[in-house]
Design an enzyme around this catalytic site. Structure first.
Site, PDB file in Angstrom:
ATOM      1  N   GLU A 500       0.818  -1.221   0.000  1.00 12.48           N
ATOM      2  CA  GLU A 500       0.000   0.000   0.000  1.00 12.48           C
ATOM      3  C   GLU A 500       0.849   1.268   0.000  1.00 12.48           C
ATOM      4  O   GLU A 500       0.616   2.210   0.755  1.00 12.48           O
ATOM      5  CB  GLU A 500      -0.969  -0.007   1.199  1.00 12.48           C
ATOM      6  N   GLY A 501       1.859   1.271  -0.855  1.00  9.78           N
ATOM      7  CA  GLY A 501       2.770   2.410  -0.948  1.00  9.78           C
ATOM      8  C   GLY A 501       4.008   2.144  -0.133  1.00  9.78           C
ATOM      9  O   GLY A 501       3.970   2.125   1.096  1.00  9.78           O
TER      10      GLY A 501
END
Length: 815
Positions: A500-501
Site C-alpha cells: 500500500e505504498g
C-alpha cells in the site's frame, strides 16, 4: 532610552504578528506608538523620519490595492504560473483525495488544542465490544500461528467461522447483511487478530480495506450494491482487488493493463462492453477469490462513447470464473501463509455494467482508489503495526522477568531496559495515533495525509519493536518452531513496509509532498487560480490570497521567534502541570515547521518535488507533531491518569526530540546555506530543547512491562492483545511461567538467603531445591512449588529441535 523605544517597537511588532492582528489595526497600533515615540524629547528626528518612511512603505501596498496588483501581485502571479510544475492527472487526483483534519491545524503553525481535545473519545458500541470479546476471541483460539505457517493456510474450520460470523463484512452496512461496524471497531478487531496471527489478520482485513466492498459502498450503482454486497457479507463471494503489476507499483499511472470499449457477446446477446487484458501480482486473497476487482486504463478507439480515445483509469468487478481470467497461483511473501498471488486476463470481455459505478465512473478509477485508500491505510496497517508493538511488549516484559543471567532477571540490566522502554513507549504512542485516526474516520473524515503518516510511522515503529524484542530474546527468538512466538513476526515485518505504498515513497514524497499542497491554507487555492482563463479576475483573487499568505508567513516567523525566546510561554496552553509544557513545545515546533514549509516552497517551487530528502525531513516534523498530538489527546481522554505519566512523558520526549532533529537537519541542508544558518538562530535561539527519553524515564517504562497483568498502566499497553491460558502453547506457557514464578518469589528469596547463610550446601550436581528439602530449609509443599516454578521457567526458555528425517527433502519437498 532611544534603544529602549526601538526594542519595545520591535518586540511589539513581533507580538502583533504572532497574535495575527489584521493589517489595518496593526498599522494603526504601530503608527500610534511612533507618535508617542516621536513625542519623547530624546528621540532623534532623523530616526523618526526613517521609521515613518518604513511604515509608509509597508502601508501603501497594503492599503492601495490597485498599486499593489500592478507592481507586485500581478508579476508574482506570472512568476508563480511559470515556476509551477506540471501536475499529472494521477497527481491531481491524489492531491484532491480525502479531507484535511487535524493535519490542517498543524500546518497552520498555530494549532487550536481545544479543538483537538473536544473531539469525542473513541468508544465501541455494546454490539462491537461483544464481537471483540466473543467471535474475535474465539477465532484467535481456533488457530496456531505455527500451524498456519506449516500448512501455509488457515484451517478450514477457521475459514468457515470467518464467513459464518461476518468477519468479511465488518464495514458492509446492515441492510446488505453486514455488521456496519465503526472504523474504530474494525481497527480493534484487526489488531486483536494480528496479535494471534499476522496471516489471520491479513485474511480478514483485506476485504474490509481497499477492495470491492468499500468501492461498491462509495461508488457502486444500486444494482451492483444489491447484487454483490449481500454475497460478500455472507461469504458466498471472496473478494480481492488487483492494482499492482510488473511495471506499475508505486507509480500506478505506469500500468499497461487495458480495457478497450467494443461490442461483444455477453450471455447470448451483443452488448457494449470492454475487452480487457491485464497482468497483476501481489494480490492478497487472489488465489481463493471468486470476485476480482481490477484497475486498468480505458480506451475508446472507435469512439463508441464519445470523441476522446484515452479515458483514464477505470475499475471493474469480474467473477473469477469468467472466460480468459487466470487466477489461483500463489506468491510466498517471506514465507507468510496468507493467500497472495498473481492473476492475468487475456481478451476478457465484460459488459460496461461491470465497471464499478457504471458508465458514469469510466476514467474515474484513480480518484476512487485515492479516496478509499486514505481510509483503508488509516485502519488496517496501523492496526497491525500497533499489534506488533503490543505483542512485543507482552512477550518481552514477561520473558525479561523469567529469563535470568548471572542469577538476576534480564529486566534488571540497563542494556535490556533500554529496548524494553522503546517497545513499551512505542506501543503506547502507536496505539494513541491508531485510535485517534480511526476515530477521525468515524467522524466522517478521509484523512489522506494522516493515513500516509500512520502507514509509514506505525509500520516502521512496529518493525523497530520486533527488532528490539528479538534482541532481548536472543537465541530464543531465532530458533523456529512452535515455541517461537517472534520468528514469524520477524520474517513478516518487511511486508507491511512494502505494501500500500512503499515506506520510502510515503516518507520522501507523500507525507509532505501531498500535505504541503493539501493541508496548507493557501497553496492549493493559489494553484487553482493559475488555470483560470480570465487573467485579470484570477490576479484579483490571487492578490487577496497572496496578502493572506504573506501575513500567514510573517505571523509564523514571528511566532517562531516569540515562542523560541519565551520557551513557548507566550500563549495559551490547555492541560495540567504535566501536559501544559508539552503543548507549548508543540506550538513552538508547529510555528517553525509552518515557516520552513513556506520558505521551502517559495525558494524551490517545483524543484521541491525532486528534493526528496528535504521533503522527507519536513514530513518527519509534521509526522511527529501529529503523533505527539495523539499522545496528548489520549492522556486527556483517559482523565490524566498518574500511573500512565511515564508513558506520556516517554512518547512526548521521543516525538519532540525527533521533530527537533528533523528541523535541525532541514536547516543544515537548506537550499540557501546562509539563510539556513540564520534560520537556525531563529528556530533554536537556545539550542535544541529535547534530547529524547532519559535513562531514568526508560527504567520507569521498562518497569511497567514487567508488572503483573491487571496493572492499570500495563493494561493500557496490552489492551487488545490475545492472551491464551494453559501451558500447552508458547504464549500460554509464557503467561503460566510468569504467574508461577511471581507466586514462588518469596520462596526463591528464602532459598537464596538460606544458601547464602550456609544453612545447607548442595553437593556437586545436586539440585538446590532437593538439598534444601533434605536440610529442612523447605517443607515438601514449598519444594514442590519451587520445582513447578522452575519447570515452568525451563519450558519458556527452551527452544525447538527436530529429528533429521522430517526435515530432509524427498522428491523436492520437505516431509
Amino acid at each position: 532610552m532611544t534603544l529602549l523605544w526601538l526594542l519595545v517597537l520591535l518586540i511589539g511588532i513581533a507580538v502583533i504578528a504572532h497574535s495575527r492582528v489584521s493589517p489595518v489595526p496593526a498599522l494603526a497600533i504601530v503608527a500610534a506608538y511612533l507618535v508617542l515615540m516621536g513625542a519623547a524629547e530624546e528621540t532623534p528626528a532623523w530616526l523618526m523620519v526613517i521609521l515613518w518612511l518604513v511604515l509608509i512603505a509597508f502601508a501603501v501596498p497594503l492599503l492601495v490595492a490597485d498599486l499593489r496588483i500592478k507592481y507586485f501581485s500581478g508579476p508574482m502571479f506570472d512568476w508563480f504560473k511559470k515556476v509551477l510544475p506540471p501536475i499529472s492527472d494521477t497527481e491531481r487526483d491524489a492531491i484532491d483525495a480525502g479531507t484535511v483534519w487535524w493535519d490542517g491545524q498543524l500546518f497552520s503553525g498555530k494549532p487550536d488544542w481545544d479543538v483537538l481535545l473536544a473531539y469525542p473519545k473513541a468508544v465501541l458500541t455494546e454490539e462491537e465490544q461483544a464481537f471483540v470479546d466473543g467471535p474475535t476471541e474465539t477465532l484467535c483460539a481456533m488457530v496456531s500461528d505455527w500451524e498456519i505457517g506449516q500448512r501455509m493456510d488457515l484451517p478450514q474450520d477457521a475459514w468457515n467461522y470467518i464467513k459464518a460470523e461476518g468477519f468479511f463484512a465488518l464495514i458492509i452496512p446492515k441492510e446488505y447483511g453486514g455488521k456496519g461496524f465503526s472504523a474504530y471497531a474494525h481497527s480493534q478487531i484487526v489488531m486483536k487478530l494480528a496479535t494471534r496471527s499476522g496471516d489471520l489478520a491479513t485474511t480478514v482485513m483485506v476485504p474490509n480495506s481497499l477492495g470491492p466492498a468499500e468501492l461498491l459502498m462509495h461508488y457502486g450503482t444500486d444494482e451492483q450494491r444489491n447484487h454483490y454486497l449481500p454475497r460478500l457479507a455472507n461469504g458466498t463471494d471472496i473478494p480481492c482487488f488487483a492494482l499492482t503489476g510488473p511495471y506499475a507499483g508505486s507509480d500506478a499511472g505506469a500500468m499497461n493493463d487495458s480495457g478497450v470499449i467494443c461490442r461483444g457477446q455477453w450471455e447470448g446477446e451483443e452488448v457494449l462492453g470492454l475487452r480487457l487484458n491485464w497482468e497483476k501480482r501481489y494480490i492478497t486473497l487472489g488465489p481463493v477469490a471468486t470476485l476480482l476487482g481490477v484497475a486498468f486504463k480505458t480506451y475508446d478507439p472507435d469512439h463508441l462513447l464519445g470523441d476522446e480515445e484515452e479515458l483514464g483509469i477505470s475499475l471493474a468487478l469480474i467473477p473469477t470464473d469468467t472466460a480468459g481470467v487466470e487466477i489461483g497461483r500463489r506468491h510466498l511473501p517471506l514465507g507468510a501463509a496468507f493467500m497472495n498471488g498473481p492473476n492475468w486476463g487475456k481478451d476478457v470481455f465484460v459488459p460496461l455494467e461491470a465497471i464499478i459505478g457504471g458508465r458514469d465512473m469510466i476514467g474515474k478509477g484513480w480518484m476512487m482508489l485515492m479516496n478509499c485508500l486514505s481510509v483503508g491505510r488509516s485502519i488496517s496497517l496501523p492496526a497491525t503495526g500497533a499489534s506488533a508493538a503490543k505483542t512485543c511488549s507482552y512477550v518481552s516484559g514477561r520473558y525479561a522477568q523469567i529469563r535470568e543471567q548471572f542469577n538476576v532477571p534480564l529486566s534488571a540490566f540497563e542494556g535490556i531496559q533500554e529496548p524494553l522502554a522503546r517497545i513499551g513507549g512505542n506501543a503506547w504512542l502507536m496505539d494513541s495515533a491508531r485510535v485517534l485516526t480511526a476515530n477521525a474516520v468515524d467522524l466522517g473524515e478521509k484523512p489522506s495525509v494522516l493515513s500516509a503518516i500512520l502507514k509509514y510511522h506505525l509500520t516502521e515503529r512496529g518493525r523497530e519493536c520486533i527488532t528490539d524484542a528479538m534482541d532481548i530474546h536472543g537465541g530464543k527468538g531465532i530458533i523456529m518452531g512452535p515455541n517461537n512466538y517472534l520468528g514469524r513476526m520477524w520474517l513478516s515485518a518487511p511486508i507491511s513496509i512494502t505494501v500500500e505504498g512503499a515506506n520510502i515513497l510515503s516518507r520522501n514524497l507523500m507525507i509532505f509532498g501531498q500535505g504541503a499542497i493539501r493541508c496548507h491554507p493557501f497553496v492549493l487555492r493559489e494553484m487553482e487560480l493559475v488555470h483560470e482563463p480570465d487573467r485579470d479576475a484570477a490576479i484579483k483573487k490571487f492578490d487577496t490570497l497572496l496578502m493572506q499568505h504573506i501575513g500567514f508567513a510573517v505571523s509564523n516567523t514571528a511566532s517562531t521567534l516569540v515562542l523560541g525566546l519565551t520557551f513557548g510561554l507566550f500563549g495559551k496552553a490547555p492541560g495540567n502541570e504535566l501536559t501544559r509544557p508539552y503543548f507549548r513545545s508543540l506550538d513552538r515546533i508547529a510555528a517553525a515547521f509552518a515557516m520552513l514549509a513556506d520558505l521551502s516552497m517559495m525558494l524551490l517551487g517545483g524543484e521541491l518535488k525532486r528534493r526528496e530528502r528535504l521533503s522527507a525531513r519536513l514530513g518527519d516534523v509534521l509526522s511527529h507533531l501529529y503523533l505527539a498530538s495523539a499522545a496528548l489527546k489520549r492522556y486527556h481522554d483517559l482523565g490524566h491518569p498518574a500511573e500512565q505519566a511515564p508513558l506520556l512523558r516517554w512518547a512526548m520526549e521521543d516525538c519532540l526530540c525527533k521533530a527537533e532533529q528533523a528541523l535541525a537537519d532541514t536547516l543544515a541542508n537548506f537550499p540557501n546555506r546562509l539563510l539556513g544558518g540564520l534560520l537556525k538562530v531563529l528556530v533554536f535561539p537556545f539550542g535544541a530543547r529535547h534530547k529524547g527519553p532519559s535513562d531514568e524515564l526508560d527504567t520507569e517504562v521498562a518497569d511497567i512491562l514487567g508488572r503483573p497483568e491487571g496493572d492499570p498502566a500495563l493494561e493500557q499497553i496490552l489492551e487488545g492483545v490475545y492472551r491464551p491460558h494453559g501451558s500447552d502453547e508458547a504464549l500460554g506457557a509464557l503467561r503460566d511461567a510468569f504467574d508461577t514464578l511471581a507466586a514462588a518469589q518469596p520462596l526463591q528469596k528464602k532459598l537464596h538467603k538460606a544458601l547464602k547463610a550456609g544453612d545447607f550446601k548442595p553437593t556437586a550436581g545436586e539440585d538446590p531445591i532437593s538439598a534444601a528439602l533434605a536440610a529442612g530449609v523447605l517443607d515438601a509443599a514449598e519444594a514442590q512449588q519451587l520445582t513447578a516454578a522452575e519447570a515452568a521457567r525451563r519450558k519458556v526458555i527452551s527452544v525447538d529441535d527436530f529429528d533429521k528425517e522430517p526435515l530432509e527433502l524427498t522428491e523436492g519437498k520437505v516431509r
